[in-house]
Write a protein that holds these residues in place. Structure first.
Motif, mmCIF file in Angstrom:
data_model
loop_
_atom_site.group_PDB
_atom_site.id
_atom_site.type_symbol
_atom_site.label_atom_id
_atom_site.label_comp_id
_atom_site.label_asym_id
_atom_site.label_seq_id
_atom_site.Cartn_x
_atom_site.Cartn_y
_atom_site.Cartn_z
ATOM 1 N N ALA A 14 0.838 -1.208 0.000
ATOM 2 C CA ALA A 14 0.000 0.000 0.000
ATOM 3 C C ALA A 14 0.871 1.256 0.000
ATOM 4 N N ASN A 15 1.973 1.207 0.724
ATOM 5 C CA ASN A 15 2.887 2.350 0.763
ATOM 6 C C ASN A 15 3.550 2.568 -0.603
ATOM 7 N N ALA A 16 3.877 1.458 -1.269
ATOM 8 C CA ALA A 16 4.479 1.581 -2.601
ATOM 9 C C ALA A 16 3.469 2.173 -3.585
ATOM 10 N N VAL A 17 2.203 1.807 -3.421
ATOM 11 C CA VAL A 17 1.179 2.356 -4.309
ATOM 12 C C VAL A 17 1.073 3.868 -4.118
ATOM 13 N N GLU A 18 1.145 4.306 -2.864
ATOM 14 C CA GLU A 18 1.103 5.757 -2.657
ATOM 15 C C GLU A 18 2.361 6.418 -3.226
ATOM 16 N N ASP A 19 3.487 5.758 -3.060
ATOM 17 C CA ASP A 19 4.730 6.289 -3.618
ATOM 18 C C ASP A 19 4.610 6.425 -5.139
ATOM 19 N N ALA A 20 3.912 5.485 -5.728
ATOM 20 C CA ALA A 20 3.798 5.458 -7.192
ATOM 21 C C ALA A 20 2.773 6.450 -7.717
ATOM 22 N N THR A 21 1.740 6.709 -6.921
ATOM 23 C CA THR A 21 0.589 7.440 -7.467
ATOM 24 C C THR A 21 0.182 8.661 -6.665
ATOM 25 N N GLY A 22 0.662 8.765 -5.442
ATOM 26 C CA GLY A 22 0.172 9.827 -4.578
ATOM 27 C C GLY A 22 -1.176 9.510 -3.969
ATOM 28 N N ALA A 23 -1.705 8.338 -4.255
ATOM 29 C CA ALA A 23 -3.029 7.972 -3.747
ATOM 30 C C ALA A 23 -2.902 6.901 -2.682
ATOM 31 N N ARG A 24 -3.698 7.058 -1.643
ATOM 32 C CA ARG A 24 -3.682 6.087 -0.555
ATOM 33 C C ARG A 24 -4.936 5.235 -0.596
ATOM 34 N N VAL A 25 -4.732 3.931 -0.638
ATOM 35 C CA VAL A 25 -5.852 3.007 -0.475
ATOM 36 C C VAL A 25 -5.752 2.499 0.955
ATOM 37 N N ALA A 26 -6.721 2.855 1.771
ATOM 38 C CA ALA A 26 -6.646 2.539 3.197
ATOM 39 C C ALA A 26 -7.490 1.320 3.534
ATOM 40 N N GLN A 27 -7.552 0.412 2.600
ATOM 41 C CA GLN A 27 -8.359 -0.793 2.794
ATOM 42 C C GLN A 27 -7.753 -1.906 1.956
ATOM 43 N N ILE A 28 -7.601 -3.083 2.557
ATOM 44 C CA ILE A 28 -7.164 -4.231 1.758
ATOM 45 C C ILE A 28 -8.334 -5.182 1.572
ATOM 46 N N PRO A 29 -8.354 -5.936 0.460
ATOM 47 C CA PRO A 29 -7.360 -5.969 -0.602
ATOM 48 C C PRO A 29 -7.361 -4.696 -1.451
ATOM 49 N N LEU A 30 -6.193 -4.439 -2.044
ATOM 50 C CA LEU A 30 -6.001 -3.241 -2.878
ATOM 51 C C LEU A 30 -6.520 -3.558 -4.279
ATOM 52 N N THR A 31 -7.819 -3.654 -4.394
ATOM 53 C CA THR A 31 -8.415 -4.046 -5.676
ATOM 54 C C THR A 31 -8.287 -2.898 -6.675
ATOM 55 N N PRO A 32 -8.336 -3.202 -7.959
ATOM 56 C CA PRO A 32 -8.276 -2.134 -8.968
ATOM 57 C C PRO A 32 -9.358 -1.077 -8.735
ATOM 58 N N GLU A 33 -10.553 -1.491 -8.341
ATOM 59 C CA GLU A 33 -11.624 -0.520 -8.105
ATOM 60 C C GLU A 33 -11.222 0.464 -7.002
ATOM 61 N N ARG A 34 -10.676 -0.059 -5.931
ATOM 62 C CA ARG A 34 -10.276 0.825 -4.817
ATOM 63 C C ARG A 34 -9.115 1.721 -5.217
ATOM 64 N N VAL A 35 -8.202 1.195 -6.013
ATOM 65 C CA VAL A 35 -7.079 2.018 -6.471
ATOM 66 C C VAL A 35 -7.607 3.160 -7.333
ATOM 67 N N LEU A 36 -8.527 2.851 -8.240
ATOM 68 C CA LEU A 36 -9.078 3.909 -9.098
ATOM 69 C C LEU A 36 -9.802 4.966 -8.273
ATOM 70 N N GLU A 37 -10.588 4.514 -7.287
ATOM 71 C CA GLU A 37 -11.267 5.477 -6.400
ATOM 72 C C GLU A 37 -10.249 6.378 -5.712
ATOM 73 N N ALA A 38 -9.184 5.756 -5.217
ATOM 74 C CA ALA A 38 -8.166 6.536 -4.506
ATOM 75 C C ALA A 38 -7.460 7.497 -5.446
ATOM 76 N N LEU A 39 -7.232 7.066 -6.678
ATOM 77 C CA LEU A 39 -6.602 7.954 -7.664
ATOM 78 C C LEU A 39 -7.493 9.167 -7.922
#
Lengths: 783, 163
Positions: free
Chosen positions: A736-761
């Motif tokens: 999750a930390n790497a995803v924020e490093d990569a995108t600036g977006a935080r997904v604060a819920q696992i699993p880090l599904t594509p839907e949640r990543v898109l919402e966070a983006l």
């Protein structure tokens, strides 16, 4: 000749699993493989309702089916002397009495001549239910006017705790238990902090997905209950069976062979009492083997919501944290009581604090019971804490690596007042991950990034104890008798090596005895990563005792002081002379031989001054790092590299250590990215092997890179300590930390599904256009 | 009861002629009649691969194969792979040395899938190994040490012509 003692160097030896040849040839025998003449097969009728009162059960047609030997229901369970089980709070009946509390709850069971007949009989059992409102999550269960899952208090006690801690049993409606740990003045510290951040994290429910199903074979002979069980905890099961059926413990004998996967899922009492009840009623051996579908309805890891409020000084020093943690305990207690204690105590992580206020409660819901799963409490705590630590660093414009280094507990520093000191070099592990990742000088953003995390849990159990016997046969061969079950973790080979090293024989001359509660020395079970440190120390002491007996005997035979003798590979050395032990024994005992039986025991003391009522035996750190690429259009995460590391203190069984770190790491990796037991309304919608997705070989990151450190500060033999649970702790946060490093977006819920990543983006994009004051997350470079 | 059917097949190199109910499952036959308990049943739905056996060299889920389906085939179980002298097959040896197992419940199926792979692709690359192993779930190891074992076996297992 040198004496070999605990703490000394290990002889250089290639260590291969002693159980390996049996496993690679398919000759290893599991409880699953066991059969007796006349053995019956049992099946369980399960509730279709999440919450219902059982009005009537009619078993007449099932009992009349040819081939059916007996049918048991909650009425039979209710007549048992003490019909419920659970850890500290015993609320789970052997079969549902009066009520069912989740889809899949056990309502009745049939023993028949074969499984097909038992299945047919289940279809003939008529149950009339009065359906009650379901409580599918803690919000439902805590709502005003929510129905009670349990109308009366359950038997049991609150978990005993020590200084700074409080613990309560059933404090509020539908709350199983709560635990609170406080030190310092959190209000004052937060008020004085330059920055205060509050974040909420959601942790998913997963199943152990054990390949060997839950299986027990029970047989009653001459008033003695004999049980062959896949359970990780033979003595806990023996004592539970004795209590439930009102038997003296020596009337219950539990055998444990190889176990086909545990991870905590097979710890503590499960359906063992039901197998015994059926065998008693059927007057025949009964095999109760669940399907994998039923395994998915048996136990989960706790879903959780964790709300953390953390105060930080202007210079980036962590000051205080208030944590409110809500665990979804499911329908029955299982090990939830201890999980609540552990999650709250571990939420402060690998860092130094002035003040803490950590609260956890377990809410009862009409879902599959939650209990032990590899690092219980620790995984939830590490995920939330290490996510927030990373977020805070980025908000403050500090690199998360530097922020962690600034606040890490040092080697030798107490975790908390009254508790034991850190026995791993947390910073060294973090550096190892950074090096392996190539973290320094990384380029982040545009969908690529890196993240790290440090998991930490107390380990070895609370006030744990264990016993062991080591027998040196006159041939010079050795048998280790201990209660640690081989569930694949490799501890039995490690325990044999501890004996081999202590006595002075090659590993090939040592065998691990079959576990039989009539003959095996007691331990508390195969969990909390305690095998090598607790039982291992007992084995080392037993081995030293047996060896001393050999030397004392030889000294008597040879008429010299024992101090002039040494034992090496089956022979007693006296100066340049080698006396085969067998010859010395034969001279005194004759040809039937003799065994020198050494005893060893370990007890970690209780201590009211320690927050958990015992100074933690050892600390179990877990380091992880991830390099990810996030597809900004689809939200899909690709993990290029996953680094996972642990500290074995001292490696006794190298392949097993690596396997534990990687195995735990990949379990956590699956949970981080896709694995989850999901509910749709009242039904667990993917509780089937084809629908429940666990990691496959094709799911692995491009590179899975593991390391096992040896910080040589463990309390076990040769300074070893356990690491089995560790691999699971830090991985989800690292990704999750790497995803924020990569995108600036935080997904604060696992699993880090594509839907949640898109919402966070999308959310992150919104925040960039209208930044909220002071805490807009985004990719940061070190100042 | 189901109607009986007659069939003949080779099981671990020995011919078996038998009559069986048409609904008899291969895994049940192997475990209950042939005593070949190395065939493990995990999910019983062809999802996990623990029951993998080789039918004419093809990895197959014995839990969802009718016994009559193996008529006129060669079936190999883990017991058929193990040399009679008590030594280990090179693939088994590689799993042992590389630590490619933990609880061992998936291991017979894994070893047989590995054999099928190496019989077709003597020196598989990492991606090919991962693809083949996707039919077998291991919940313990995280797969990397199994992959290592197969790479090691690729060096030690005789090439196809020599088998």
């Amino acid at each position: 000749m040198m004496d070999r003692h605990v703490g000394e160097a290990l002889r250089s030896e290639t260590v291969l699993a002693l159980d390996g040849p049996a496993k690679v040839t398919g000759t290893a025998r599991y409880t699953f493989d066991l059969a007796f003449p006349g053995m019956l097969h049992a099946k369980i009728l399960r509730s279709p309702h999440a919450h219902a009162r059982i009005r009537r059960i009619d078993t007449a047609r099932a009992e009349a089916l040819p081939g059916v030997v007996c049918v048991v229901t909650g009425a039979d369970a209710a007549r048992l002397p003490d019909p419920t089980y659970g850890v500290f709070i015993r609320d789970q009946p052997v079969l549902a009495i009066d009520k069912v509390r989740h889809v899949g709850d056990s309502v009745a069971a049939v023993a028949a001549i074969d499984e097909a007949t038992a299945f047919r009989a289940l279809a003939l059992i008529e149950v009339e239910y009065e359906v009650l409102p379901a409580l599918m999550d803690p919000e439902d269960a805590l709502a005003v006017g929510a129905p009670l899952l349990f109308e009366t208090p359950s038997p049991g006690i609150a978990v005993p705790v020590g200084a700074g801690s409080t613990s309560a049993k059933e404090p509020r409606p539908n709350v199983l238990c709560e635990y609170r740990y406080r030190r310092g003045d959190v209000d004052a510290a937060l008020a004085a902090a330059a920055h205060v951040f509050t974040d909420t994290f959601r942790f998913s429910r997963i199943n152990h997905f054990l390949l060997e199903p839950y299986v027990n074979v029970a047989r009653i002979e001459g008033g003695k209950v004999e049980l062959w069980s896949c359970n990780q905890d033979p003595f806990i099961v023996r004592n539970d069976i004795a209590r439930i059926f009102g038997l003296a413990p020596h009337r219950v004998r539990v055998h444990t062979t190889f176990v086909g996967g545990g991870f905590g899922g097979k710890s503590y009492c499960k359906m063992e009492p039901l197998a015994v009840l059926l065998a008693m009623r059927a007057r025949a051996p009964v095999r109760l083997c669940l399907s994998m579908d039923e395994g998915l309805l048996t136990l989960t890891k706790h879903a959780a919501v964790l709300r953390l409020t953390t105060g930080v000084a202007a210079d980036g020093t962590l000051l205080a944290r208030r944590s409110a943690i809500r665990l979804d305990g499911g329908a029955y207690a299982d090990a939830s009581t201890v999980t609540a204690v552990k999650v709250a105590y571990r939420i402060s992580g690998a860092y130094r604090w002035q003040a803490l206020d950590s609260h956890a409660e377990v809410v009862r819901t009409t879902t599959v019971p939650a209990g032990s799963f590899r690092g219980f409490g620790g995984t939830q705590a590490s995920y939330a804490s290490e996510s927030q630590i990373d977020m805070i660093a980025r908000r403050l414009g500090i690199d998360p690596y530097d922020f962690r280094k600034r606040n890490l507990l040092a080697l030798g520093e107490a975790y908390a007042p009254g508790d034991s000191a850190m026995d791993s070099d947390l910073a060294a592990g973090l550096d190892e991950v950074a090096t392996r990742l190539g973290y320094r000088g990384r380029r982040s953003g545009q969908g690529r990034g890196m993240g790290m995390a440090i998991g930490l849990k107390d380990a070895g159990g609370t006030g744990n104890h264990g016993q062991a016997l080591v027998k040196i046969i006159d041939s010079g061969d050795v048998i280790v008798c201990a209660g640690t079950v081989e569930i694949g973790q490799g501890t039995t080979t490690a325990l044999c090596r501890v004996a081999a090293e202590t006595i002075g024989v090659p590993l090939a001359r040592v065998a691990y005895a079959a576990i039989d509660t009539d003959a095996t020395p007691l331990n508390n079970g195969t969990h909390v990563s305690d095998g090598i440190a607790v039982t291992g120390l007992a084995v080392a002491r037993a081995a030293a005792d047996a060896r001393a007996q050999v030397l004392a005997f030889a000294a008597e035979q040879l008429g010299c002081p024992a101090g002039e003798l040494a034992f090496d590979d089956g022979a007693v050395l006296q100066g340049n002379y080698r006396h085969p032990l067998r010859a010395l024994v034969a001279r005194h005992y004759g040809n039937a031989g003799f065994e020198f039986i050494g005893k060893g025991a370990v007890k970690v003391a209780f201590d009211k001054e320690a927050p958990l009522n015992s100074r933690n035996f050892f600390w179990l750190p877990s380091w992880a790092g991830a390099e990810v690429e996030v597809d900004l259009e689809t939200g899909r995460i690709h993990v290029h590299r996953l680094v996972v590391g642990g500290d074995a203190g001292r490696v006794i069984n190298p392949l097993a250590c690596r396997g534990q770190v990687e195995g735990g790491g990949v379990q956590a990796y699956g949970q981080a990215l896709f694995e989850e037991l999901r509910y749709a309304g009242e039904d667990p919608e993917n509780a089937a092997p084809l629908a429940y997705r666990v990691p496959l070989a094709t799911d692995l990151p491009d590179v899975l890179d593991s390391f096992v450190a040896e910080h040589a500060a463990g309390p076990g033999p040769f300074k070893a300590k356990g690491l089995g649970e560790g691999g699971m702790l830090a991985v989800a946060a690292a990704i999750a930390n790497a995803v924020e490093d990569a995108t600036g977006a935080r997904v604060a819920q696992i699993p880090l599904t594509p839907e949640r990543v898109l919402e966070a983006l999308a959310r992150a994009a919104d925040e960039r256009t209208s930044p909220s004051l002071g805490c807009a997350p985004g990719p940061q470079s070190p100042p | 009861m189901s109607k009986n059917v007659a069939l003949a097949f080779m099981l671990n190199g020995r011919r078996r002629d038998l009559e069986t109910p048409a609904n008899r499952i291969l895994a049940d036959f192997l475990r209950e009649e042939a005593g070949l308990l190395g065939c493990k049943i995990g999910c019983d739905q062809a999802a996990c691969g623990a029951c993998t056996v080789l039918i004419d060299g093809v990895p197959s889920a014995a839990c969802t194969t009718f016994l009559f389906e193996v008529d006129e085939t060669e079936v190999t179980t883990i017991e058929g792979l193990t040399p009679a002298d008590g030594s280990l097959h090179p693939i088994q040896q590689a799993f042992l040395v590389a630590g490619g197992f933990q609880c061992g419940f998936c291991t017979p199926g894994m070893v047989l899938s590995a054999k099928a792979l190496l019989d077709r692709v003597p020196t598989p690359d990492e991606a090919t190994i991962r693809d083949w192993l996707a039919s077998n779930i291991c919940r313990c190891t995280g797969y990397a040490m199994i992959i290592d074992a197969i790479k090691l076996a690729a060096h030690t297992y005789p090439t196809r012509g020599a088998r």
